[in-house]
Motif scaffolding. Structure first.
Motif, PDB file in Angstrom:
ATOM      1  N   GLN A   3       4.940   8.002  35.335  1.00 39.75           N
ATOM      2  CA  GLN A   3       4.808   7.123  36.485  1.00 39.75           C
ATOM      3  C   GLN A   3       5.222   5.720  36.075  1.00 39.75           C
ATOM      4  OE1 GLN A   3       0.825   6.328  37.923  1.00 39.75           O
ATOM      5  NE2 GLN A   3       1.551   6.399  40.029  1.00 39.75           N
ATOM      6  N   ALA A   4       5.695   4.953  37.056  1.00 33.28           N
ATOM      7  CA  ALA A   4       6.013   3.548  36.825  1.00 33.28           C
ATOM      8  C   ALA A   4       5.468   2.746  37.990  1.00 33.28           C
ATOM      9  CB  ALA A   4       7.521   3.349  36.701  1.00 33.28           C
ATOM     10  N   ALA A   5       5.186   1.492  37.724  1.00 31.59           N
ATOM     11  CA  ALA A   5       4.707   0.593  38.772  1.00 31.59           C
ATOM     12  C   ALA A   5       5.248  -0.802  38.489  1.00 31.59           C
ATOM     13  CB  ALA A   5       3.188   0.569  38.819  1.00 31.59           C
ATOM     14  N   LEU A   6       5.600  -1.485  39.547  1.00 29.72           N
ATOM     15  CA  LEU A   6       6.070  -2.856  39.435  1.00 29.72           C
ATOM     16  C   LEU A   6       5.036  -3.761  40.079  1.00 29.72           C
ATOM     17  CD1 LEU A   6       8.509  -4.584  38.513  1.00 29.72           C
ATOM     18  CD2 LEU A   6       9.291  -4.482  40.873  1.00 29.72           C
ATOM     19  N   ARG A   8       3.830  -7.835  41.041  1.00 29.82           N
ATOM     20  CA  ARG A   8       4.177  -9.239  41.247  1.00 29.82           C
ATOM     21  C   ARG A   8       2.914  -9.970  41.636  1.00 29.82           C
ATOM     22  NH1 ARG A   8       8.531 -10.772  45.016  1.00 29.82           N
ATOM     23  NH2 ARG A   8       8.554 -12.616  43.726  1.00 29.82           N
ATOM     24  N   GLU A   9       2.686 -11.104  40.975  1.00 31.90           N
ATOM     25  CA  GLU A   9       1.511 -11.928  41.247  1.00 31.90           C
ATOM     26  C   GLU A   9       0.223 -11.103  41.206  1.00 31.90           C
ATOM     27  OE1 GLU A   9       2.289 -14.057  44.876  1.00 31.90           O
ATOM     28  OE2 GLU A   9       4.056 -15.030  44.032  1.00 31.90           O
ATOM     29  N   GLY A  10       0.162 -10.173  40.248  1.00 28.81           N
ATOM     30  CA  GLY A  10      -1.037  -9.370  40.056  1.00 28.81           C
ATOM     31  C   GLY A  10      -1.223  -8.224  41.025  1.00 28.81           C
ATOM     32  N   ARG A  11      -0.247  -7.994  41.893  1.00 29.75           N
ATOM     33  CA  ARG A  11      -0.361  -6.911  42.883  1.00 29.75           C
ATOM     34  C   ARG A  11       0.741  -5.883  42.686  1.00 29.75           C
ATOM     35  NH1 ARG A  11      -2.233 -11.022  46.980  1.00 29.75           N
ATOM     36  NH2 ARG A  11      -4.392 -10.401  47.195  1.00 29.75           N
ATOM     37  N   ARG A  12       0.368  -4.632  42.825  1.00 32.80           N
ATOM     38  CA  ARG A  12       1.349  -3.545  42.726  1.00 32.80           C
ATOM     39  C   ARG A  12       2.216  -3.573  43.984  1.00 32.80           C
ATOM     40  NH1 ARG A  12      -0.090   2.535  40.965  1.00 32.80           N
ATOM     41  NH2 ARG A  12       1.980   3.417  41.194  1.00 32.80           N
ATOM     42  N   ALA A  20      15.739   3.982  35.636  1.00 27.89           N
ATOM     43  CA  ALA A  20      16.829   3.160  36.162  1.00 27.89           C
ATOM     44  C   ALA A  20      16.372   2.337  37.369  1.00 27.89           C
ATOM     45  CB  ALA A  20      18.022   4.037  36.532  1.00 27.89           C
ATOM     46  N   GLU A  21      15.622   2.948  38.265  1.00 29.16           N
ATOM     47  CA  GLU A  21      15.128   2.240  39.443  1.00 29.16           C
ATOM     48  C   GLU A  21      14.101   1.179  39.043  1.00 29.16           C
ATOM     49  OE1 GLU A  21      14.724   1.012  43.386  1.00 29.16           O
ATOM     50  OE2 GLU A  21      16.309   2.067  42.313  1.00 29.16           O
ATOM     51  N   THR A  22      13.277   1.482  38.058  1.00 29.43           N
ATOM     52  CA  THR A  22      12.307   0.498  37.559  1.00 29.43           C
ATOM     53  C   THR A  22      13.045  -0.716  37.004  1.00 29.43           C
ATOM     54  OG1 THR A  22      10.770   2.276  36.990  1.00 29.43           O
ATOM     55  CG2 THR A  22      10.383   0.133  35.960  1.00 29.43           C
ATOM     56  N   PHE A  23      14.069  -0.474  36.194  1.00 30.15           N
ATOM     57  CA  PHE A  23      14.843  -1.580  35.618  1.00 30.15           C
ATOM     58  C   PHE A  23      15.519  -2.399  36.712  1.00 30.15           C
ATOM     59  CE2 PHE A  23      15.706   1.375  31.755  1.00 30.15           C
ATOM     60  CZ  PHE A  23      14.406   1.199  31.301  1.00 30.15           C
ATOM     61  N   ARG A  24      16.101  -1.725  37.702  1.00 32.04           N
ATOM     62  CA  ARG A  24      16.796  -2.422  38.790  1.00 32.04           C
ATOM     63  C   ARG A  24      15.837  -3.340  39.544  1.00 32.04           C
ATOM     64  NH1 ARG A  24      17.290  -2.713  43.843  1.00 32.04           N
ATOM     65  NH2 ARG A  24      15.936  -0.990  44.353  1.00 32.04           N
ATOM     66  N   GLY A  32       8.200 -10.507  37.764  1.00 30.99           N
ATOM     67  CA  GLY A  32       7.346  -9.325  37.877  1.00 30.99           C
ATOM     68  C   GLY A  32       7.045  -8.713  36.514  1.00 30.99           C
ATOM     69  N   MET A  33       6.230  -7.679  36.538  1.00 33.22           N
ATOM     70  CA  MET A  33       5.869  -6.941  35.338  1.00 33.22           C
ATOM     71  C   MET A  33       5.948  -5.451  35.666  1.00 33.22           C
ATOM     72  SD  MET A  33       2.591  -5.912  33.168  1.00 33.22           S
ATOM     73  CE  MET A  33       2.082  -4.962  34.492  1.00 33.22           C
ATOM     74  N   ALA A  34       6.496  -4.684  34.753  1.00 32.84           N
ATOM     75  CA  ALA A  34       6.584  -3.236  34.948  1.00 32.84           C
ATOM     76  C   ALA A  34       5.620  -2.534  34.013  1.00 32.84           C
ATOM     77  CB  ALA A  34       7.997  -2.748  34.691  1.00 32.84           C
ATOM     78  N   TRP A  35       4.923  -1.537  34.534  1.00 34.83           N
ATOM     79  CA  TRP A  35       4.131  -0.621  33.732  1.00 34.83           C
ATOM     80  C   TRP A  35       4.861   0.707  33.787  1.00 34.83           C
ATOM     81  CZ3 TRP A  35       1.990   4.137  34.515  1.00 34.83           C
ATOM     82  CH2 TRP A  35       1.148   4.589  33.495  1.00 34.83           C
ATOM     83  N   ILE A  36       5.175   1.261  32.616  1.00 36.92           N
ATOM     84  CA  ILE A  36       5.921   2.515  32.548  1.00 36.92           C
ATOM     85  C   ILE A  36       5.109   3.502  31.714  1.00 36.92           C
ATOM     86  CG2 ILE A  36       8.054   3.612  31.794  1.00 36.92           C
ATOM     87  CD1 ILE A  36       9.375   0.795  32.098  1.00 36.92           C
ATOM     88  N   GLY A  37       4.681   4.578  32.336  1.00 36.88           N
ATOM     89  CA  GLY A  37       3.910   5.604  31.649  1.00 36.88           C
ATOM     90  C   GLY A  37       4.821   6.740  31.215  1.00 36.88           C
ATOM     91  N   LEU A  38       4.826   7.014  29.926  1.00 37.26           N
ATOM     92  CA  LEU A  38       5.652   8.088  29.384  1.00 37.26           C
ATOM     93  C   LEU A  38       4.772   9.121  28.696  1.00 37.26           C
ATOM     94  CD1 LEU A  38       8.384   5.881  27.678  1.00 37.26           C
ATOM     95  CD2 LEU A  38       8.582   7.084  29.847  1.00 37.26           C
ATOM     96  N   HIS A  39       5.140  10.371  28.838  1.00 40.58           N
ATOM     97  CA  HIS A  39       4.472  11.454  28.112  1.00 40.58           C
ATOM     98  C   HIS A  39       5.552  12.230  27.383  1.00 40.58           C
ATOM     99  CE1 HIS A  39       2.672  15.512  27.636  1.00 40.58           C
ATOM    100  NE2 HIS A  39       1.630  14.774  27.286  1.00 40.58           N
TER     101      HIS A  39
END
Length: 87
Positions: A3-6, A8-12, A20-24, A32-39
């Motif tokens: 899962q990934a989440a972006l 901004r200002e502390g809000r998802r 690729a979409e997360t990076f874009r 902003g800040m991205a959280w990227i969950g990898l398994h």
């Protein structure tokens, strides 16, 4: 990618469905800040992250080495964390 989440200002604000979409989206919102969950990430996923975030070679080498003990290291201004999921 699990899962990934972006944020901004502390809000998802988004849940992209690919790296690729997360990076874009993160490029669109440099504050902003991205959280990227990898398994069990593939080497390709790790190398993609390394290229996008300009990760240091030692951090990439550590990330590619499976079965490490939990740890926290700093590579310049980049923290590198190895964790185990709680059951």
């Amino acid at each position: 990618m699990v899962q990934a989440a972006l944020y901004r200002e502390g809000r998802r604000v988004s849940a992209p469905d690919s790296l690729a979409e997360t990076f874009r989206q993160l490029r669109e919102y440099p504050d902003g800040m991205a959280w990227i969950g990898l398994h069990r990430p593939t080497e390709g996923e790790i190398l993609s992250l390394a290229a996008e975030f300009d990760l240091r070679p030692l951090a990439v080498e550590d990330a590619l080495e499976a079965h490490q003990r939990p740890k926290l290291e700093r590579y310049g201004d980049t923290p590198f964390v190895v964790l185990r999921a709680a059951h």
